[in-house]
Scaffold this active site. Structure first.
Site, mmCIF file in Angstrom:
data_model
loop_
_atom_site.group_PDB
_atom_site.id
_atom_site.type_symbol
_atom_site.label_atom_id
_atom_site.label_comp_id
_atom_site.label_asym_id
_atom_site.label_seq_id
_atom_site.Cartn_x
_atom_site.Cartn_y
_atom_site.Cartn_z
ATOM 1 N N LYS A 144 -59.260 -67.710 -50.289
ATOM 2 C CA LYS A 144 -60.056 -66.977 -51.279
ATOM 3 C C LYS A 144 -60.213 -65.492 -50.926
ATOM 4 O O LYS A 144 -60.079 -64.624 -51.787
ATOM 5 C CB LYS A 144 -61.441 -67.624 -51.368
ATOM 6 C CG LYS A 144 -62.242 -67.201 -52.566
ATOM 7 C CD LYS A 144 -61.804 -67.996 -53.753
ATOM 8 C CE LYS A 144 -62.635 -67.835 -54.969
ATOM 9 N NZ LYS A 144 -62.272 -68.835 -55.978
ATOM 10 N N ASP A 204 -59.666 -66.586 -59.315
ATOM 11 C CA ASP A 204 -58.295 -67.026 -59.065
ATOM 12 C C ASP A 204 -57.378 -66.800 -60.263
ATOM 13 O O ASP A 204 -56.294 -66.227 -60.121
ATOM 14 C CB ASP A 204 -58.267 -68.506 -58.664
ATOM 15 C CG ASP A 204 -59.189 -68.787 -57.494
ATOM 16 O OD1 ASP A 204 -59.519 -67.824 -56.769
ATOM 17 O OD2 ASP A 204 -59.596 -69.950 -57.307
ATOM 18 N N GLU A 249 -62.782 -69.948 -33.251
ATOM 19 C CA GLU A 249 -62.752 -69.633 -34.683
ATOM 20 C C GLU A 249 -64.138 -69.413 -35.274
ATOM 21 O O GLU A 249 -64.283 -68.852 -36.356
ATOM 22 C CB GLU A 249 -62.027 -70.750 -35.460
ATOM 23 C CG GLU A 249 -62.749 -72.092 -35.558
ATOM 24 C CD GLU A 249 -62.531 -73.013 -34.361
ATOM 25 O OE1 GLU A 249 -62.195 -72.497 -33.270
ATOM 26 O OE2 GLU A 249 -62.722 -74.229 -34.491
ATOM 27 N N HIS A 300 -64.837 -73.291 -29.401
ATOM 28 C CA HIS A 300 -64.297 -72.970 -30.733
ATOM 29 C C HIS A 300 -64.214 -71.455 -30.938
ATOM 30 O O HIS A 300 -65.178 -70.844 -31.410
ATOM 31 C CB HIS A 300 -65.200 -73.565 -31.823
ATOM 32 C CG HIS A 300 -65.096 -75.049 -31.913
ATOM 33 N ND1 HIS A 300 -64.115 -75.680 -32.644
ATOM 34 C CD2 HIS A 300 -65.832 -76.035 -31.346
ATOM 35 C CE1 HIS A 300 -64.252 -76.986 -32.535
ATOM 36 N NE2 HIS A 300 -65.286 -77.231 -31.752
ATOM 37 N N CYS A 344 -60.662 -77.405 -28.583
ATOM 38 C CA CYS A 344 -61.601 -78.533 -28.539
ATOM 39 C C CYS A 344 -60.869 -79.865 -28.377
ATOM 40 O O CYS A 344 -60.243 -80.103 -27.362
ATOM 41 C CB CYS A 344 -62.512 -78.514 -29.764
ATOM 42 S SG CYS A 344 -63.967 -79.553 -29.523
ATOM 43 N N TYR A 345 -60.882 -80.736 -29.393
ATOM 44 C CA TYR A 345 -60.129 -81.999 -29.246
ATOM 45 C C TYR A 345 -58.659 -81.678 -28.955
ATOM 46 O O TYR A 345 -58.013 -82.363 -28.152
ATOM 47 C CB TYR A 345 -60.250 -82.828 -30.533
ATOM 48 C CG TYR A 345 -59.467 -84.122 -30.479
ATOM 49 C CD1 TYR A 345 -59.945 -85.220 -29.772
ATOM 50 C CD2 TYR A 345 -58.232 -84.238 -31.122
ATOM 51 C CE1 TYR A 345 -59.213 -86.407 -29.703
ATOM 52 C CE2 TYR A 345 -57.498 -85.412 -31.064
ATOM 53 C CZ TYR A 345 -57.990 -86.495 -30.358
ATOM 54 O OH TYR A 345 -57.264 -87.659 -30.288
ATOM 55 N N GLY A 378 -61.294 -82.094 -33.509
ATOM 56 C CA GLY A 378 -61.351 -83.331 -34.276
ATOM 57 C C GLY A 378 -62.503 -84.181 -33.765
ATOM 58 O O GLY A 378 -63.012 -83.925 -32.682
#
Ligand code: XMP
Length: 517
Positions: free
Chosen positions: A373, A227, A171, A169, A82-83, A55
């Site tokens: 997605k 979609d 990710e 991070h 992180c945060y 964040g």
């Protein structure tokens, strides 16, 4: 059977959806919730693991997001990123300080105590850091498991309490062993079984849909986009011809696209397919209109009228289905440092069609509402939707209407469709298609002088637009090799009547947008 659940608690970071996707890539179902979610609600959800996101704040700021200390006593494993890592330290009595030098970018870390998150990772590895605060003192019971030259607690843990934290991070793909960190947390710490698989998803969802729909009918608005196409195929598998798909062809699709969608869904899937051809009606409304926002509004309003009138005709006694996907629903961004959550509306988009008040269905069905997605695409492929549709690039709701500058006419639509078809054909042959996120032709409504044989011509100019991007918020113009551009230009000017010049758009976003209108 419900899937085992991991919760990502959102502290306002920019990579939160990415964290959830990484978790799902590991075969674990995961949902994003706000950090304000009451503890009781978290207990009811019964997650097997919780991840705190990054964040933009500092834990010492007055309005920075915090969390009740009791969450650490639930016995549920927690990973702070992180945060989120600073929240773990701060809440449990550690200290957070400002770095003398912010760490940003690829940084090398060295493991120390053989932490559980690092089991299969080399002693030294590269991670992505982006922070100005750092954990300067660990809470009691924790130990450091990795450090960088400027961050003494790049990772720390309290294995007894199943609490883990990383300042970097994992990710982000720049973190070399990010996937391993998630896998180690999910499987070695939380003991997930990995039950989130697309085959299971299809079976479970089909069974649920049959159960819910019974012998009622379902209507779905099919746009030909990824979609709604996948939602249609899933519903078709569940209830066959109890499903009616309404496809509005406003005449602003790419060359032959309407026919391709119709053929795909009538030949490959069991359903009622209703195509509404209304190009003339749209053109009539658009006559003489050249201002971009007015064009968008007219196309949106006309679509709304045509679509809902057809639905009224088809009958509204059953269910209404939509292709909503997970990112459409996530309430993201808890405001940034300046407290501003909203950005300016640069363009109005008309994809979400609201339901008129006189229309009432037995209920709404959103079979893809929990999928990202890439998961929607995986489901689409498993259901047998052609590759071309499953991997279709984004196409704006107003279609070619925003790629024809100025007034839209039948002739201009046809010129643009032909030029765009040549471009698509050449890009497909060139082998660079996968490197481009979006590419298309634009008709800027400019006529220029040219020469053909002994004759002077005065005809349309076509612009080629191609971009690379991660998220379409920013984009870079694609460096398509000159020889490919040369072939495209050559073929368009030779094969498309009324085009005598082709240019290539070398504007990034910002300052340009991807579409020209
Ligand atoms: P811009 O032009 O805003 O485009 O940089 C970013 C992405 O959004 C798509 N786009 C739209 N999509 N309805 C849509 O569904 C619209 O009205 C619309 N306008 C732009 C654009 O194609 C690009 O992928």
């Amino acid at each position: 059977m419900a899937n085992q659940l991991c919760i990502v608690l959102d502290f306002g970071g920019q990579y939160n959806q990415l964290i959830a996707r990484r978790v799902r890539d590991c075969g674990v179902y995961c949902e994003i919730r706000s950090y304000t979610t009451p503890l009781e609600e978290i207990k009811t959800l019964n997650p097997m693991g919780i991840i705190f996101t990054g964040g933009p704040n500092s834990v010492y700021e007055e309005n920075s997001p915090h969390i009740a200390k009791e969450i650490f006593d639930l016995g549920i494993p927690i990973l702070g990123i992180c945060y989120g890592c600073q929240v773990v330290a701060y809440t449990l009595g550690g200290e957070v300080s400002s770095c003398t030098k912010s760490e940003y970018g690829k940084i090398e870390i060295t493991q120390s105590e053989g932490g559980l998150l690092f089991g299969d990772i080399p002693e030294k590895s590269v991670v992505w850091m982006s922070h100005t605060d750092y954990v300067s003192k660990l809470p009691e019971g924790f130990r450091v498991t990795a450090a960088s030259s400027d961050c003494p607690a790049a990772a720390f843990e309290n294995p007894q309490k199943k609490l883990y934290a990383v300042q970097f991070h994992p990710e982000v793909t720049h973190s070399e062993y990010g996937k391993n960190i998630f896998r180690n947390f999910l499987y070695n710490v939380c003991s997930f079984s990995g039950d989130w698989k697309m085959d299971n998803f299809i079976d479970t969802t089909v069974a649920q849909l049959r159960d819910q729909i019974g012998d009622k009918n379902v209507i779905l608005g099919l746009s030909g986009g990824v979609d709604s196409s996948v939602a249609a195929a899933l519903l078709s598998r569940a209830v066959g011809n109890q499903l009616t798909c309404v496809f509005v062809d406003q005449g602003l699709m790419r060359k032959d696209e309407g026919d391709f969608v119709e053929e795909t869904f009538t030949k490959l899937f069991d359903m009622n397919f209703v195509r509404v051809n209304c190009q003339d009606q749209f053109l009539e409304k658009l006559k003489g209109v050249s201002e971009p926002e007015s064009k968008r509004k007219i196309i949106g309003t006309e679509f709304y009228n045509v679509f809902w009138n057809k639905i009224r005709e088809c009958g509204t006694d059953g269910y209404f289905a939509q292709g909503t996907i997970y990112p459409d629903r996530i309430e993201s961004g808890k405001g940034n440092k300046s407290g501003k959550g909203k950005t300016d509306v640069i363009k109005t988009h008309h994809n979400m069609v609201e339901m008129p008040i006189d229309i009432q269905f037995a209920g709404t069905i959103e079979p893809l509402k929990d999928l990202f997605k890439d998961e929607v695409r995986a489901v689409g492929e498993k259901l047998g939707i052609p590759h071309e549709l499953v991997w279709r690039q984004p196409f704006p709701g107003p279609g070619l209407g925003v790629r024809i500058i100025g007034e839209i006419t039948k002739e201009k639509i046809s010129v643009l469709q032909e030029a765009d078809a040549v471009l698509r054909d050449e890009i497909a042959k060139s082998g660079i298609e996968d490197t481009l996120k979006q590419f298309f032709a634009v008709l800027p409504d400019v006529k220029t002088v040219g020469v053909m044989g002994d004759h002077r011509t005065y005809d349309h100019l076509i612009a080629i637009r191609a971009v690379t991007t991660d998220d379409f918020m920013t984009a870079d113009w694609a460096r398509i090799p000159y020889d490919i551009l040369a072939r495209v230009s050559n073929r368009i000017t030779n094969e498309v009547e009324h085009v005598n010049r082709v240019v290539y758009d070398i504007t990034s976003k910002p300052p340009g947008t991807v579409e020209w209108e």
